[in-house]
Design a protein around this motif. Structure first.
Motif, PDB file in Angstrom:
ATOM      1  N   ARG A 116      40.276  24.599  84.483  1.00 35.40           N
ATOM      2  CA  ARG A 116      40.609  23.725  83.347  1.00 35.40           C
ATOM      3  C   ARG A 116      41.996  24.067  82.820  1.00 35.40           C
ATOM      4  NH1 ARG A 116      38.469  24.055  77.191  1.00 35.40           N
ATOM      5  NH2 ARG A 116      38.513  26.237  77.782  1.00 35.40           N
ATOM      6  N   ALA A 117      42.306  25.367  82.738  1.00 36.76           N
ATOM      7  CA  ALA A 117      43.640  25.778  82.291  1.00 36.76           C
ATOM      8  C   ALA A 117      44.707  25.269  83.251  1.00 36.76           C
ATOM      9  CB  ALA A 117      43.703  27.301  82.169  1.00 36.76           C
ATOM     10  N   ALA A 118      44.440  25.373  84.549  1.00 36.85           N
ATOM     11  CA  ALA A 118      45.398  24.866  85.542  1.00 36.85           C
ATOM     12  C   ALA A 118      45.596  23.365  85.385  1.00 36.85           C
ATOM     13  CB  ALA A 118      44.916  25.202  86.953  1.00 36.85           C
ATOM     14  N   ARG A 119      44.518  22.654  85.125  1.00 38.10           N
ATOM     15  CA  ARG A 119      44.609  21.204  84.919  1.00 38.10           C
ATOM     16  C   ARG A 119      45.439  20.881  83.688  1.00 38.10           C
ATOM     17  NH1 ARG A 119      44.645  16.726  87.530  1.00 38.10           N
ATOM     18  NH2 ARG A 119      42.845  17.422  88.756  1.00 38.10           N
ATOM     19  N   ARG A 120      45.219  21.596  82.599  1.00 38.63           N
ATOM     20  CA  ARG A 120      45.960  21.319  81.363  1.00 38.63           C
ATOM     21  C   ARG A 120      47.450  21.600  81.555  1.00 38.63           C
ATOM     22  NH1 ARG A 120      42.769  21.160  76.666  1.00 38.63           N
ATOM     23  NH2 ARG A 120      44.725  20.730  75.579  1.00 38.63           N
ATOM     24  N   VAL A 121      47.782  22.672  82.261  1.00 40.15           N
ATOM     25  CA  VAL A 121      49.179  22.985  82.535  1.00 40.15           C
ATOM     26  C   VAL A 121      49.786  21.918  83.439  1.00 40.15           C
ATOM     27  CG1 VAL A 121      50.733  24.622  83.669  1.00 40.15           C
ATOM     28  CG2 VAL A 121      48.931  25.461  82.149  1.00 40.15           C
ATOM     29  N   HIS A 122      49.063  21.538  84.471  1.00 40.22           N
ATOM     30  CA  HIS A 122      49.520  20.493  85.394  1.00 40.22           C
ATOM     31  C   HIS A 122      49.847  19.212  84.644  1.00 40.22           C
ATOM     32  CE1 HIS A 122      48.517  16.901  87.855  1.00 40.22           C
ATOM     33  NE2 HIS A 122      49.160  17.528  88.821  1.00 40.22           N
ATOM     34  N   ASP A 123      48.914  18.765  83.806  1.00 44.26           N
ATOM     35  CA  ASP A 123      49.106  17.501  83.101  1.00 44.26           C
ATOM     36  C   ASP A 123      50.255  17.575  82.104  1.00 44.26           C
ATOM     37  OD1 ASP A 123      46.969  16.642  84.578  1.00 44.26           O
ATOM     38  OD2 ASP A 123      45.543  16.561  82.914  1.00 44.26           O
ATOM     39  N   ALA A 124      50.397  18.724  81.434  1.00 40.38           N
ATOM     40  CA  ALA A 124      51.483  18.874  80.465  1.00 40.38           C
ATOM     41  C   ALA A 124      52.846  18.870  81.154  1.00 40.38           C
ATOM     42  CB  ALA A 124      51.295  20.162  79.664  1.00 40.38           C
ATOM     43  N   LEU A 125      52.950  19.505  82.316  1.00 40.29           N
ATOM     44  CA  LEU A 125      54.212  19.511  83.050  1.00 40.29           C
ATOM     45  C   LEU A 125      54.598  18.115  83.514  1.00 40.29           C
ATOM     46  CD1 LEU A 125      53.801  22.731  85.222  1.00 40.29           C
ATOM     47  CD2 LEU A 125      55.481  22.389  83.388  1.00 40.29           C
ATOM     48  N   LEU A 126      53.618  17.329  83.901  1.00 46.30           N
ATOM     49  CA  LEU A 126      53.896  15.956  84.321  1.00 46.30           C
ATOM     50  C   LEU A 126      54.278  15.067  83.143  1.00 46.30           C
ATOM     51  CD1 LEU A 126      51.124  15.131  86.960  1.00 46.30           C
ATOM     52  CD2 LEU A 126      53.531  15.623  87.371  1.00 46.30           C
ATOM     53  N   ARG A 127      53.638  15.304  82.016  1.00 47.98           N
ATOM     54  CA  ARG A 127      53.790  14.421  80.861  1.00 47.98           C
ATOM     55  C   ARG A 127      55.084  14.664  80.092  1.00 47.98           C
ATOM     56  NH1 ARG A 127      49.364  15.843  78.835  1.00 47.98           N
ATOM     57  NH2 ARG A 127      50.172  17.426  77.419  1.00 47.98           N
ATOM     58  N   ASP A 128      55.497  15.946  79.992  1.00 49.42           N
ATOM     59  CA  ASP A 128      56.585  16.308  79.081  1.00 49.42           C
ATOM     60  C   ASP A 128      57.544  17.258  79.783  1.00 49.42           C
ATOM     61  OD1 ASP A 128      58.234  17.081  77.038  1.00 49.42           O
ATOM     62  OD2 ASP A 128      56.665  17.909  75.759  1.00 49.42           O
ATOM     63  N   GLY A 129      58.758  16.825  80.000  1.00 46.49           N
ATOM     64  CA  GLY A 129      59.748  17.658  80.672  1.00 46.49           C
ATOM     65  C   GLY A 129      60.634  18.445  79.737  1.00 46.49           C
ATOM     66  N   SER A 130      60.267  18.541  78.467  1.00 50.06           N
ATOM     67  CA  SER A 130      61.127  19.214  77.492  1.00 50.06           C
ATOM     68  C   SER A 130      60.881  20.714  77.395  1.00 50.06           C
ATOM     69  CB  SER A 130      60.941  18.581  76.106  1.00 50.06           C
ATOM     70  OG  SER A 130      59.630  18.797  75.609  1.00 50.06           O
ATOM     71  N   HIS A 131      59.868  21.226  78.097  1.00 46.56           N
ATOM     72  CA  HIS A 131      59.547  22.643  78.017  1.00 46.56           C
ATOM     73  C   HIS A 131      59.881  23.354  79.323  1.00 46.56           C
ATOM     74  CE1 HIS A 131      56.914  20.880  74.875  1.00 46.56           C
ATOM     75  NE2 HIS A 131      57.305  21.958  74.219  1.00 46.56           N
ATOM     76  N   ASP A 132      60.339  24.613  79.195  1.00 47.83           N
ATOM     77  CA  ASP A 132      60.618  25.433  80.369  1.00 47.83           C
ATOM     78  C   ASP A 132      59.335  26.011  80.956  1.00 47.83           C
ATOM     79  OD1 ASP A 132      63.439  25.130  80.069  1.00 47.83           O
ATOM     80  OD2 ASP A 132      63.406  26.679  78.503  1.00 47.83           O
ATOM     81  N   ILE A 133      58.399  26.353  80.080  1.00 42.02           N
ATOM     82  CA  ILE A 133      57.139  26.950  80.497  1.00 42.02           C
ATOM     83  C   ILE A 133      56.000  26.311  79.720  1.00 42.02           C
ATOM     84  CG2 ILE A 133      55.731  29.071  80.489  1.00 42.02           C
ATOM     85  CD1 ILE A 133      58.244  30.666  80.933  1.00 42.02           C
TER      86      ILE A 133
END
Length: 258
Positions: A116-133
């Protein structure tokens, strides 16, 4: 939403000094690393099928690591061999070789890391490119996940000083813009310990996996943690926490001082 390919990179190698060959230790009829890869393969099966996610074991070029291929030969996993003692460089090499645009970093020691954590990170990286990590918090040691754009990793590796980045290698990132996704209330230094570093940890994972079997492929974090607590399995390795963190800081200091 961003396009391109995300790599689920399982960082692992066979050269452990405290627990040799730990990734291939048996649990429930399979090697330890199989369970981590199988849980992620199940969660991302559709993305793996359409090519938008690649599941990769990122190991080193040192002799003996090629055996990891045999542990996951029934799963959709690629094995990449790169830098031996510089984990972020190995990930960067892997991203370049495989054409990855984003990386979700999974420690091979974290046998039951949260999909679930991997999924949340995956989706956030796809959705928002404003964060480095993008990282998660609130799960026990060994269950949280972090990820980052490959471009940010490449820049960080190129700007880093020193060749050894193993223990606490996240220091390669300098003042990143970080998004933290909270998934629970468990302290990272609490009694629940989901990482494979000592023989007691191996007995813990063997007990959990033997008891739950393939239910683990889809079991959510709350039910998994609840099972460990209800069965008292955390008592198998909880006493290691202080020793683990003391060793972590000692090894990290050796790398930074060297």
């Amino acid at each position: 939403m961003a396009s391109g390919v995300t790599g689920l990179l399982v960082v692992a190698r066979m050269g452990s000094s405290r627990l040799p060959g730990k990734h291939l230790l048996p649990a429930g009829g399979k090697p330890m690393i199989w369970w981590l890869c199988a849980r992620m393969a199940r969660e991302f099966q559709h993305e793996i099928a359409d090519g938008s996610v690649q599941l990769v074991i990122a190991t080193s070029t040192a002799p003996g690591n090629e055996v990891l291929r045999t542990a996951v030969d029934d799963l959709p996993v690629t094995v990449f061999q790169g830098s031996d003692t510089n984990i972020p460089k190995r990930q960067s090499e892997c991203a370049e070789a495989l054409g990855l645009d984003r990386i979700i970093s999974l420690d091979g020691d974290d046998v039951l890391c949260s999909f679930r954590a991997a999924r949340r990170v995956h989706d956030a990286l796809l959705r928002d490119g404003s964060h480095d990590i993008v990282t998660t918090s609130g799960l026990p040691l060994g269950m949280n996940v972090s990820g980052y754009p490959a471009s940010y990793l490449h820049r960080s590796v190129e700007g880093s000083k020193g060749d050894r980045f193993e223990t606490g290698w996240g220091r390669v990132f300098d003042a990143p813009r970080t998004l933290t996704v909270k998934l629970g209330e468990e302290p990272i230094d609490g009694p629940l310990r989901f990482t494979l570093d000592y023989p007691e940890d191996a007995r813990f994972f063997q007990a959990v996996i033997t008891g739950l079997g393939e239910r683990l492929l889809t079991m959510n974090d709350e039910d998994l943690i609840g099972h460990v607590q209800a069965q008292g399995l955390f008592q198998l390795n909880a006493a290691l926490q202080a020793r683990y963190f003391a060793n972590f800081h000692e090894e990290r200091n050796k790398e930074t001082d060297g």
